[in-house]
Design an enzyme around this catalytic site. Structure first.
Site, short mmCIF file in Angstrom:
data_model
loop_
_atom_site.label_atom_id
_atom_site.label_comp_id
_atom_site.label_asym_id
_atom_site.label_seq_id
_atom_site.Cartn_x
_atom_site.Cartn_y
_atom_site.Cartn_z
N HIS A 37 -21.02 41.78 -15.81
CA HIS A 37 -21.11 41.26 -17.18
C HIS A 37 -20.16 40.10 -17.39
CE1 HIS A 37 -22.56 45.51 -17.88
NE2 HIS A 37 -23.52 44.81 -18.46
N GLY A 148 -28.47 39.84 -15.84
CA GLY A 148 -27.97 40.10 -14.51
C GLY A 148 -29.07 40.43 -13.51
N LYS A 150 -29.52 43.16 -11.99
CA LYS A 150 -30.06 44.50 -12.27
C LYS A 150 -31.22 44.40 -13.27
CE LYS A 150 -28.70 48.80 -14.38
NZ LYS A 150 -28.24 48.86 -15.74
#
Length: 154
Positions: A37, A148, A150
């Site tokens: 993050h 991101g 992910k």
């Protein structure tokens, strides 16, 4: 760093930035922040004038109530991390603030994606993710959003 729980307060904080023509970058998160993050925040900082991070654990993307209940919530630590990394605005809304008409999940046709990888194991997950991302985009009105690895499939 401005921290806002209300849409109206967030939009007031951003209004002067928007009217001044500043480029707003947005990093949507569910909290429990980590180095990934922080790297998104740094990327947003390099490309935008104002960086907004949301912290919202979205109930519409969870298939099982127990997963939602056990999702880590580390708001104080997250706020410290964001402040240390020069975040401008943090939006930390409640569920009723995001979903004032109740937990209504949109429905979209994701084709094959609905039946492979996460789509296979978590029916309705992508509908929940798109529902909240669409809602957050309507609220924040960013010029650019940062996701991101992910989140790649989502």
């Amino acid at each position: 760093m401005v921290v806002s729980e209300q849409i109206e307060d967030l939009q007031i904080a951003l209004n002067s930035s928007l009217s001044a023509g500043k480029r707003i970058g947005f990093v949507p998160t569910m909290g429990a922040l980590h180095a990934g993050h922080v790297s998104l925040l740094a990327l947003a900082r390099r490309h935008c004038d104002i960086v907004v991070v949301s912290i919202f654990v979205n109930p519409t993307q969870f298939n099982q109530t127990s997963d939602l209940t056990h999702y880590p919530r580390t708001l104080e630590k997250d706020l410290e991390m964001l402040k240390a990394n020069h975040c401008d605005v943090v939006f930390v809304p409640s569920v009723p603030e995001i979903y004032p008409d109740g937990l209504i999940r949109g429905h979209w046709d994701f084709g094959l994606l609905s039946s492979v990888l996460e789509g296979h194991f978590r029916p309705g997950h992508f509908d929940g993710v798109l529902t909240v991302v669409k809602r957050l985009f309507e609220i924040v009105q960013p010029k650019v959003a940062f996701f991101g690895e992910k989140d790649f499939q989502q």
